[in-house]
Design an enzyme around this catalytic site. Structure first.
Site, short mmCIF file in Angstrom:
data_model
loop_
_atom_site.label_atom_id
_atom_site.label_comp_id
_atom_site.label_asym_id
_atom_site.label_seq_id
_atom_site.Cartn_x
_atom_site.Cartn_y
_atom_site.Cartn_z
N ARG A 57 12.45 34.90 -18.38
CA ARG A 57 11.75 35.32 -17.29
C ARG A 57 11.30 36.71 -16.03
O ARG A 57 10.60 36.25 -15.58
CB ARG A 57 13.09 35.01 -16.35
N TYR A 115 -9.28 24.01 -2.38
CA TYR A 115 -8.34 22.95 -3.38
C TYR A 115 -7.28 21.85 -2.38
O TYR A 115 -6.93 22.66 -2.28
CB TYR A 115 -7.71 24.07 -5.01
N ASP A 189 -9.02 33.20 -4.14
CA ASP A 189 -8.97 31.96 -5.63
C ASP A 189 -9.96 32.40 -6.28
O ASP A 189 -10.87 32.24 -5.65
CB ASP A 189 -8.94 30.64 -5.03
N LYS A 214 -8.50 27.54 -16.05
CA LYS A 214 -9.66 26.73 -15.78
C LYS A 214 -10.37 27.68 -17.14
O LYS A 214 -10.72 27.43 -18.52
CB LYS A 214 -10.45 26.57 -14.76
#
Ligand SMILES: *Cc1c(COP(=O)(O)O)cnc(C)c1O
Length: 398
Positions: A57, A115, A189, A214
Protein backbone atom coordinates in the site's frame (compact mmCIF):
# COMPACT_ATOMS: atom_id res chain seq x y z
CA UNK A 1 18.34 -27.62 -5.68
CA UNK A 2 18.12 -30.00 -2.72
CA UNK A 3 14.79 -29.69 -0.89
CA UNK A 4 14.47 -30.98 2.67
CA UNK A 5 11.19 -29.16 3.48
CA UNK A 6 7.82 -30.84 3.71
CA UNK A 7 5.41 -30.83 0.76
CA UNK A 8 3.16 -28.18 2.33
CA UNK A 9 6.10 -25.94 3.22
CA UNK A 10 7.39 -26.28 -0.33
CA UNK A 11 3.97 -25.15 -1.58
CA UNK A 12 4.01 -22.12 0.70
CA UNK A 13 7.52 -20.70 0.21
CA UNK A 14 8.62 -18.89 -2.97
CA UNK A 15 11.78 -19.76 -4.82
CA UNK A 16 13.91 -16.72 -5.65
CA UNK A 17 16.02 -16.79 -8.76
CA UNK A 18 19.09 -14.81 -7.79
CA UNK A 19 21.01 -16.02 -10.87
CA UNK A 20 19.15 -13.73 -13.22
CA UNK A 21 20.63 -10.65 -14.90
CA UNK A 22 18.71 -7.37 -14.83
CA UNK A 23 15.36 -7.32 -16.64
CA UNK A 24 15.30 -5.05 -19.69
CA UNK A 25 11.67 -4.09 -19.09
CA UNK A 26 10.16 -2.98 -15.79
CA UNK A 27 8.72 -6.10 -14.15
CA UNK A 28 5.39 -6.25 -12.33
CA UNK A 29 6.05 -6.65 -8.61
CA UNK A 30 3.06 -8.68 -7.47
CA UNK A 31 3.90 -8.68 -3.79
CA UNK A 32 2.07 -7.17 -0.87
CA UNK A 33 5.16 -6.87 1.32
CA UNK A 34 8.96 -6.89 1.30
CA UNK A 35 11.41 -8.93 3.36
CA UNK A 36 14.08 -7.51 5.63
CA UNK A 37 17.53 -9.10 5.81
CA UNK A 38 17.81 -8.37 9.51
CA UNK A 39 15.94 -6.70 12.32
CA UNK A 40 18.30 -3.71 12.11
CA UNK A 41 17.53 -3.27 8.43
CA UNK A 42 13.80 -3.50 9.13
CA UNK A 43 14.03 -0.83 11.81
CA UNK A 44 16.06 1.58 9.71
CA UNK A 45 13.76 1.20 6.67
CA UNK A 46 10.69 1.75 8.87
CA UNK A 47 12.32 4.87 10.34
CA UNK A 48 13.23 6.16 6.88
CA UNK A 49 17.00 6.07 7.48
CA UNK A 50 17.53 3.42 4.82
CA UNK A 51 15.80 3.28 1.43
CA UNK A 52 13.62 0.24 0.92
CA UNK A 53 10.13 -1.04 0.50
CA UNK A 54 7.88 -2.23 3.28
CA UNK A 55 4.28 -2.87 2.30
CA UNK A 56 2.38 -2.79 -0.99
CA UNK A 57 0.00 0.00 0.00
CA UNK A 58 3.01 2.29 0.51
CA UNK A 59 4.37 1.61 -2.98
CA UNK A 60 6.59 -0.91 -4.73
CA UNK A 61 9.32 -0.81 -7.40
CA UNK A 62 6.86 -0.98 -10.33
CA UNK A 63 4.53 1.70 -8.96
CA UNK A 64 7.36 3.97 -7.77
CA UNK A 65 9.26 3.91 -11.07
CA UNK A 66 6.15 4.77 -13.10
CA UNK A 67 5.25 7.56 -10.66
CA UNK A 68 8.82 8.87 -10.93
CA UNK A 69 8.70 8.80 -14.73
CA UNK A 70 5.42 10.74 -14.76
CA UNK A 71 7.00 13.24 -12.35
CA UNK A 72 9.96 13.65 -14.71
CA UNK A 73 7.56 14.34 -17.58
CA UNK A 74 5.50 16.93 -15.66
CA UNK A 75 8.71 18.72 -14.62
CA UNK A 76 10.54 18.15 -17.91
CA UNK A 77 12.74 21.06 -18.86
CA UNK A 78 11.83 23.08 -15.76
CA UNK A 79 14.70 22.00 -13.51
CA UNK A 80 12.13 21.43 -10.75
CA UNK A 81 12.38 18.59 -8.30
CA UNK A 82 8.94 16.98 -7.90
CA UNK A 83 7.30 14.30 -5.80
CA UNK A 84 4.77 12.12 -7.61
CA UNK A 85 2.30 9.48 -6.52
CA UNK A 86 0.12 7.05 -8.45
CA UNK A 87 -3.41 6.45 -7.18
CA UNK A 88 -6.16 3.93 -7.87
CA UNK A 89 -8.07 6.31 -10.19
CA UNK A 90 -8.26 9.93 -11.25
CA UNK A 91 -11.06 10.41 -8.73
CA UNK A 92 -8.93 8.99 -5.93
CA UNK A 93 -6.09 11.37 -6.86
CA UNK A 94 -8.52 14.27 -6.38
CA UNK A 95 -10.13 12.89 -3.20
CA UNK A 96 -6.76 12.00 -1.65
CA UNK A 97 -5.33 15.45 -2.32
CA UNK A 98 -8.47 17.13 -0.97
CA UNK A 99 -8.58 14.97 2.16
CA UNK A 100 -4.87 15.57 2.73
CA UNK A 101 -4.94 19.35 2.37
CA UNK A 102 -8.42 20.49 3.44
CA UNK A 103 -10.29 20.46 6.72
CA UNK A 104 -13.79 21.34 7.92
CA UNK A 105 -14.56 25.00 7.26
CA UNK A 106 -12.17 25.29 4.29
CA UNK A 107 -13.55 26.17 0.86
CA UNK A 108 -12.67 25.23 -2.71
CA UNK A 109 -12.99 27.86 -5.44
CA UNK A 110 -13.64 26.31 -8.82
CA UNK A 111 -15.50 26.45 -12.14
CA UNK A 112 -18.94 25.05 -13.10
CA UNK A 113 -17.65 23.03 -16.06
CA UNK A 114 -15.40 20.55 -14.23
CA UNK A 115 -15.39 16.81 -14.96
CA UNK A 116 -18.82 15.72 -13.65
CA UNK A 117 -17.42 13.30 -11.06
CA UNK A 118 -15.21 16.00 -9.59
CA UNK A 119 -18.13 18.41 -9.09
CA UNK A 120 -20.16 15.62 -7.45
CA UNK A 121 -17.24 14.60 -5.22
CA UNK A 122 -16.80 18.18 -4.06
CA UNK A 123 -20.50 18.85 -3.46
CA UNK A 124 -21.66 15.51 -2.03
CA UNK A 125 -18.69 13.98 -0.22
CA UNK A 126 -16.63 17.05 0.68
CA UNK A 127 -19.79 19.08 1.27
CA UNK A 128 -20.94 16.54 3.87
CA UNK A 129 -17.63 16.93 5.66
CA UNK A 130 -17.97 20.70 5.91
CA UNK A 131 -15.75 21.65 2.97
CA UNK A 132 -17.72 24.09 0.85
CA UNK A 133 -17.57 24.54 -2.91
CA UNK A 134 -17.74 28.00 -4.48
CA UNK A 135 -18.43 28.05 -8.21
CA UNK A 136 -17.32 31.05 -10.25
CA UNK A 137 -16.29 31.74 -13.81
CA UNK A 138 -12.52 31.28 -13.43
CA UNK A 139 -12.03 33.16 -16.73
CA UNK A 140 -13.16 36.27 -14.89
CA UNK A 141 -10.03 37.14 -12.90
CA UNK A 142 -11.69 40.12 -11.18
CA UNK A 143 -14.41 37.83 -9.84
CA UNK A 144 -11.75 35.37 -8.63
CA UNK A 145 -9.85 38.17 -6.85
CA UNK A 146 -13.10 39.42 -5.34
CA UNK A 147 -13.99 35.97 -3.95
CA UNK A 148 -10.48 35.32 -2.60
CA UNK A 149 -10.14 38.73 -0.98
CA UNK A 150 -13.43 38.51 0.86
CA UNK A 151 -13.18 34.88 2.00
CA UNK A 152 -10.04 33.72 3.83
CA UNK A 153 -11.51 30.21 4.10
CA UNK A 154 -10.78 29.53 0.42
CA UNK A 155 -7.76 27.22 0.62
CA UNK A 156 -7.81 25.68 -2.85
CA UNK A 157 -8.35 27.04 -6.36
CA UNK A 158 -9.11 24.05 -8.57
CA UNK A 159 -9.31 24.07 -12.38
CA UNK A 160 -9.28 22.18 -15.70
CA UNK A 161 -7.96 23.71 -18.90
CA UNK A 162 -9.21 23.09 -21.55
CA UNK A 163 -12.49 21.94 -20.01
CA UNK A 164 -15.53 20.07 -21.29
CA UNK A 165 -17.59 20.59 -23.34
CA UNK A 166 -16.57 23.81 -25.09
CA UNK A 167 -12.80 23.50 -24.48
CA UNK A 168 -12.86 26.73 -22.47
CA UNK A 169 -9.44 27.58 -21.00
CA UNK A 170 -8.35 29.41 -17.87
CA UNK A 171 -5.20 31.44 -17.30
CA UNK A 172 -3.16 29.19 -14.99
CA UNK A 173 -0.48 31.75 -14.20
CA UNK A 174 -3.01 34.42 -13.20
CA UNK A 175 -4.98 31.94 -11.06
CA UNK A 176 -1.89 30.49 -9.33
CA UNK A 177 -0.55 33.98 -8.58
CA UNK A 178 -3.88 35.08 -7.10
CA UNK A 179 -4.27 31.85 -5.10
CA UNK A 180 -0.83 32.34 -3.55
CA UNK A 181 -1.53 36.00 -2.78
CA UNK A 182 -4.49 34.91 -0.63
CA UNK A 183 -2.94 31.82 0.99
CA UNK A 184 -4.56 29.15 -1.21
CA UNK A 185 -3.02 26.41 -3.34
CA UNK A 186 -3.63 26.07 -7.09
CA UNK A 187 -4.56 22.63 -8.41
CA UNK A 188 -4.83 21.72 -12.12
CA UNK A 189 -6.38 18.60 -13.60
CA UNK A 190 -4.08 18.04 -16.60
CA UNK A 191 -5.84 14.91 -17.91
CA UNK A 192 -6.86 16.37 -21.29
CA UNK A 193 -3.37 17.64 -22.16
CA UNK A 194 -0.83 15.32 -20.54
CA UNK A 195 2.57 16.90 -19.73
CA UNK A 196 3.55 16.61 -23.40
CA UNK A 197 1.12 19.39 -24.33
CA UNK A 198 0.94 21.41 -21.12
CA UNK A 199 2.95 21.65 -17.90
CA UNK A 200 0.93 23.48 -15.23
CA UNK A 201 3.90 23.51 -12.81
CA UNK A 202 5.61 26.00 -15.17
CA UNK A 203 2.81 28.47 -14.49
CA UNK A 204 3.09 28.22 -10.72
CA UNK A 205 0.44 25.54 -10.16
CA UNK A 206 1.11 23.67 -6.90
CA UNK A 207 -0.46 20.28 -7.58
CA UNK A 208 -1.13 18.53 -10.90
CA UNK A 209 -3.83 15.86 -11.02
CA UNK A 210 -4.18 13.16 -13.67
CA UNK A 211 -6.64 10.53 -14.62
CA UNK A 212 -4.01 8.27 -16.24
CA UNK A 213 -6.99 6.22 -17.44
CA UNK A 214 -7.16 8.57 -20.44
CA UNK A 215 -4.27 9.72 -22.70
CA UNK A 216 -1.38 8.69 -20.41
CA UNK A 217 -2.34 5.02 -20.56
CA UNK A 218 -3.90 5.64 -23.94
CA UNK A 219 -5.10 2.11 -24.61
CA UNK A 220 -8.24 2.02 -22.51
CA UNK A 221 -7.11 -0.95 -20.41
CA UNK A 222 -6.44 0.49 -16.96
CA UNK A 223 -7.96 2.88 -14.43
CA UNK A 224 -5.53 4.92 -12.32
CA UNK A 225 -4.53 8.45 -11.39
CA UNK A 226 -1.63 10.59 -10.25
CA UNK A 227 -0.63 13.60 -8.14
CA UNK A 228 2.55 15.55 -8.96
CA UNK A 229 3.92 18.51 -7.02
CA UNK A 230 7.17 20.37 -6.29
CA UNK A 231 6.16 20.71 -2.62
CA UNK A 232 8.39 17.85 -1.54
CA UNK A 233 7.78 18.03 2.21
CA UNK A 234 4.00 18.37 1.97
CA UNK A 235 3.84 15.57 -0.58
CA UNK A 236 5.90 13.21 1.58
CA UNK A 237 4.56 14.12 5.02
CA UNK A 238 0.93 15.00 4.25
CA UNK A 239 -0.27 13.73 0.85
CA UNK A 240 1.57 10.40 0.77
CA UNK A 241 0.60 9.85 4.39
CA UNK A 242 -3.07 10.45 3.48
CA UNK A 243 -2.80 8.08 0.51
CA UNK A 244 -1.36 5.32 2.73
CA UNK A 245 -4.05 5.78 5.37
CA UNK A 246 -7.01 6.14 3.01
CA UNK A 247 -5.71 3.28 0.87
CA UNK A 248 -6.04 4.95 -2.52
CA UNK A 249 -2.84 3.37 -3.83
CA UNK A 250 -2.37 2.25 -7.41
CA UNK A 251 -1.60 -1.43 -8.03
CA UNK A 252 1.43 -2.80 -9.85
CA UNK A 253 -0.50 -4.14 -12.83
CA UNK A 254 -2.17 -0.81 -13.62
CA UNK A 255 1.13 1.02 -13.06
CA UNK A 256 2.78 -1.33 -15.54
CA UNK A 257 0.04 -0.65 -18.11
CA UNK A 258 0.56 3.11 -17.66
CA UNK A 259 4.27 2.56 -18.24
CA UNK A 260 3.52 0.79 -21.51
CA UNK A 261 1.35 3.72 -22.55
CA UNK A 262 3.96 6.33 -21.58
CA UNK A 263 6.51 4.79 -23.95
CA UNK A 264 4.51 6.06 -26.94
CA UNK A 265 3.01 9.20 -25.35
CA UNK A 266 4.89 11.68 -27.54
CA UNK A 267 4.15 9.97 -30.88
CA UNK A 268 0.54 9.26 -29.91
CA UNK A 269 -0.12 12.86 -28.81
CA UNK A 270 1.43 14.26 -32.01
CA UNK A 271 -0.97 12.11 -34.01
CA UNK A 272 -4.00 12.85 -31.77
CA UNK A 273 -3.29 16.58 -32.27
CA UNK A 274 -2.73 16.56 -36.03
CA UNK A 275 -5.79 14.36 -36.58
CA UNK A 276 -7.93 16.60 -34.35
CA UNK A 277 -6.78 19.73 -36.19
CA UNK A 278 -7.74 18.21 -39.53
CA UNK A 279 -11.13 17.00 -38.22
CA UNK A 280 -11.86 20.41 -36.67
CA UNK A 281 -11.21 22.07 -40.05
CA UNK A 282 -13.39 19.51 -41.85
CA UNK A 283 -16.30 19.99 -39.43
CA UNK A 284 -15.88 23.76 -39.45
CA UNK A 285 -16.75 23.96 -43.15
CA UNK A 286 -19.57 21.35 -43.05
CA UNK A 287 -23.10 22.77 -43.60
CA UNK A 288 -24.71 20.47 -40.97
CA UNK A 289 -22.35 21.78 -38.29
CA UNK A 290 -23.20 25.01 -36.53
CA UNK A 291 -20.06 25.46 -34.43
CA UNK A 292 -16.81 23.62 -33.67
CA UNK A 293 -15.16 23.91 -30.25
CA UNK A 294 -11.44 23.31 -30.75
CA UNK A 295 -8.79 25.65 -29.37
CA UNK A 296 -6.66 25.06 -32.47
CA UNK A 297 -9.17 27.00 -34.60
CA UNK A 298 -8.35 30.73 -34.58
CA UNK A 299 -12.08 31.44 -34.04
CA UNK A 300 -12.16 29.69 -30.62
CA UNK A 301 -12.52 32.33 -27.88
CA UNK A 302 -9.50 30.91 -26.01
CA UNK A 303 -7.25 30.27 -29.02
CA UNK A 304 -4.64 32.82 -27.86
CA UNK A 305 -4.56 31.62 -24.25
CA UNK A 306 -4.40 27.96 -25.28
CA UNK A 307 -1.57 28.73 -27.73
CA UNK A 308 0.38 30.32 -24.88
CA UNK A 309 -0.18 27.50 -22.36
CA UNK A 310 -0.16 24.47 -24.66
CA UNK A 311 2.37 23.29 -27.25
CA UNK A 312 -0.41 21.85 -29.45
CA UNK A 313 -4.19 21.82 -29.11
CA UNK A 314 -4.88 18.25 -28.06
CA UNK A 315 -7.14 15.44 -29.20
CA UNK A 316 -10.44 16.62 -27.70
CA UNK A 317 -13.06 18.66 -29.53
CA UNK A 318 -16.80 19.10 -29.63
CA UNK A 319 -19.21 20.41 -32.20
CA UNK A 320 -22.77 21.57 -32.44
CA UNK A 321 -25.17 20.04 -34.95
CA UNK A 322 -27.59 22.48 -36.52
CA UNK A 323 -30.42 19.89 -36.27
CA UNK A 324 -30.38 19.59 -32.45
CA UNK A 325 -31.31 16.43 -30.50
CA UNK A 326 -32.72 14.43 -33.43
CA UNK A 327 -29.70 15.23 -35.60
CA UNK A 328 -27.44 14.22 -32.72
CA UNK A 329 -29.11 10.83 -32.26
CA UNK A 330 -29.14 10.15 -35.98
CA UNK A 331 -25.47 11.08 -36.32
CA UNK A 332 -24.52 8.73 -33.49
CA UNK A 333 -26.50 5.83 -34.97
CA UNK A 334 -24.89 6.33 -38.39
CA UNK A 335 -21.33 5.91 -37.12
CA UNK A 336 -19.47 2.88 -38.40
CA UNK A 337 -15.80 3.31 -37.51
CA UNK A 338 -15.90 5.61 -34.49
CA UNK A 339 -16.99 4.05 -31.21
CA UNK A 340 -19.65 5.30 -28.81
CA UNK A 341 -17.99 5.02 -25.42
CA UNK A 342 -17.98 7.16 -22.29
CA UNK A 343 -14.22 7.66 -21.95
CA UNK A 344 -11.52 9.59 -23.79
CA UNK A 345 -7.86 9.50 -24.71
CA UNK A 346 -7.77 6.03 -26.24
CA UNK A 347 -5.94 5.27 -29.50
CA UNK A 348 -9.27 4.84 -31.30
CA UNK A 349 -11.79 7.60 -31.95
CA UNK A 350 -14.53 7.81 -29.30
CA UNK A 351 -17.72 9.80 -29.67
CA UNK A 352 -20.23 10.89 -27.05
CA UNK A 353 -23.60 12.64 -27.34
CA UNK A 354 -23.80 14.21 -23.86
CA UNK A 355 -27.49 15.21 -24.06
CA UNK A 356 -28.66 11.62 -24.58
CA UNK A 357 -25.79 9.81 -22.80
CA UNK A 358 -23.56 11.20 -20.02
CA UNK A 359 -25.88 14.10 -19.12
CA UNK A 360 -29.28 12.55 -19.93
CA UNK A 361 -30.43 12.71 -16.29
CA UNK A 362 -29.31 16.26 -15.65
CA UNK A 363 -32.13 18.84 -15.90
CA UNK A 364 -32.07 20.56 -19.27
CA UNK A 365 -31.68 24.05 -17.79
CA UNK A 366 -28.53 23.04 -15.91
CA UNK A 367 -27.20 21.23 -18.98
CA UNK A 368 -27.66 24.31 -21.13
CA UNK A 369 -26.07 26.55 -18.52
CA UNK A 370 -22.91 24.46 -18.90
CA UNK A 371 -22.94 24.54 -22.69
CA UNK A 372 -24.30 21.00 -23.13
CA UNK A 373 -26.82 21.71 -25.84
CA UNK A 374 -29.03 19.08 -27.53
CA UNK A 375 -26.94 18.97 -30.69
CA UNK A 376 -23.54 18.86 -29.01
CA UNK A 377 -21.23 15.97 -29.94
CA UNK A 378 -17.90 15.33 -28.21
CA UNK A 379 -15.04 13.59 -30.00
CA UNK A 380 -11.91 12.10 -28.52
CA UNK A 381 -9.94 11.93 -31.75
CA UNK A 382 -7.92 8.74 -32.14
CA UNK A 383 -4.68 7.99 -33.97
CA UNK A 384 -6.24 6.14 -36.92
CA UNK A 385 -5.48 7.34 -40.46
CA UNK A 386 -7.32 10.63 -40.45
CA UNK A 387 -9.00 10.03 -43.82
CA UNK A 388 -10.89 7.08 -42.35
CA UNK A 389 -12.19 9.16 -39.43
CA UNK A 390 -13.24 12.01 -41.73
CA UNK A 391 -15.00 9.56 -44.05
CA UNK A 392 -16.97 8.09 -41.13
CA UNK A 393 -17.97 11.55 -39.86
CA UNK A 394 -18.91 12.62 -43.39
CA UNK A 395 -21.21 9.63 -44.03
CA UNK A 396 -22.76 10.02 -40.55
CA UNK A 397 -23.52 13.70 -41.05
CA UNK A 398 -25.74 13.06 -44.09
C1 LIG B 1 -11.87 10.74 -16.37
C2 LIG B 1 -11.53 12.00 -15.72
C3 LIG B 1 -11.39 12.08 -14.32
C4 LIG B 1 -11.65 10.89 -13.41
O1 LIG B 1 -10.69 9.90 -13.60
P1 LIG B 1 -10.97 8.33 -13.32
O2 LIG B 1 -9.67 7.70 -13.70
O3 LIG B 1 -12.12 7.91 -14.18
O4 LIG B 1 -11.27 8.21 -11.88
C5 LIG B 1 -11.02 13.30 -13.78
N1 LIG B 1 -10.82 14.38 -14.55
C6 LIG B 1 -10.95 14.34 -15.90
C7 LIG B 1 -10.70 15.57 -16.68
C8 LIG B 1 -11.31 13.15 -16.53
O5 LIG B 1 -11.45 13.12 -17.86
Amino acid sequence: MKNTKGFGTTCVHDLHDFRTTRPHQLPIYATSSFEFDSLDQGISIFQGQEQGHIYGRFGNPTIDMVAAKLGQLEAHGTGMEVFSLLTSSGMSAISTLGLALLKKGDKILTQGNLYGGTTELFTRIFGNMGVELILVNLQDIDQVRDQLSKDPHIKMVYFETPANPTMACVDMEALATLAHEYGAVAVADNTFCTPYLQQPLKFGVDYVIHSTTKFLNGHGNSVAGAIVSPHMDTMRDVVWKALKLIGTNCNAWDAWLINNGLKTLEVRMDRHCSNAMEIARFLDQHPAVERVNYTGLPGHPDHQLASRQMTQHGGMLSFELAGGLEAGKQFMNNLQLCTMAPTLGDVDTLILHPASMSHAFIPKAIRLENGITDGLIRISVGIENVGDIVADLEQSLL
